[in-house]
Design a protein around this motif. Structure first.
Motif, short mmCIF file in Angstrom:
data_model
loop_
_atom_site.label_atom_id
_atom_site.label_comp_id
_atom_site.label_asym_id
_atom_site.label_seq_id
_atom_site.Cartn_x
_atom_site.Cartn_y
_atom_site.Cartn_z
N HIS A 118 0.84 -1.20 0.00
CA HIS A 118 0.00 0.00 0.00
C HIS A 118 0.88 1.26 0.00
CE1 HIS A 118 -3.72 2.23 1.12
NE2 HIS A 118 -2.90 2.97 1.85
N GLU A 138 -6.87 -0.37 -4.65
CA GLU A 138 -7.19 -1.62 -3.96
C GLU A 138 -7.09 -2.81 -4.89
OE1 GLU A 138 -10.97 -1.07 -1.99
OE2 GLU A 138 -10.14 0.52 -0.72
N TYR A 154 -9.35 -6.92 1.97
CA TYR A 154 -10.59 -6.17 2.07
C TYR A 154 -11.82 -7.06 2.27
CZ TYR A 154 -7.58 -2.40 0.62
OH TYR A 154 -6.56 -1.49 0.56
#
Length: 156
Positions: A118, A138, A154
């Motif tokens: 990330h 994402e 997620y």
């Protein structure tokens, strides 16, 4: 692709948290996965593991958020005409990563991998301010993590 990691571990807190901080080899593996996915060659990243006080201070100074956070990204901007393979710096707060992994019931190593990926994507210019940008970022994270055998973070 070859990631060059400037590894800085200044965390001096709880032993369990300190022992979970990833090795330079793992960081290199994760960074190389990002570089490969982005079609990039040799890039350098400084990754610093710190405590909540340093994370909170930097988050307050640079983002006006007076609390510690999992990862902060500081992209390097070379002066015009200067070519450098330095992406920038990541500041990773070990206690926050450990706490979040526990709360989300995921392996701390997998959370470190996710936050490292990330952060490097942030250094490359990706963001998640808008829903559209978040979806792009994402999906890249999910694909890179999947290539490393790590589940979609997620969906947890």
């Amino acid at each position: 692709m070859t990631a060059i990691i400037d590894y800085q571990n200044v965390y001096e807190g709880e032993e369990e948290i300190a022992n979970a901080i990833p090795s330079a080899d793992n960081l290199t593996l994760w960074a190389n996965a990002v570089l490969s996915a982005e079609g990039l060659r040799e890039q350098e990243v400084t990754i610093r593991f710190t405590d909540e006080a340093e994370s909170q201070q930097l988050n307050s100074d640079y983002r006006q958020k007076d609390k510690p956070t999992n990862v902060l990204s500081f992209p390097f901007e070379a002066p015009p005409g200067v070519e450098m393979n330095l992406l920038g710096d990541l500041i990773i707060c070990a206690p926050v990563i450990s706490r979040e992994a526990n709360e989300q019931e995921k392996a701390v190593e997998h959370h470190y991998a996710h936050m490292t990926i990330h952060g490097i994507l942030h250094l490359l210019g990706y963001d998640h301010i808008t829903d559209e940008d978040a979806q792009v970022m994402e999906s890249k994270e999910i694909a890179i993590l999947s290539a490393l055998g790590i589940a979609n973070p997620y969906e947890i």
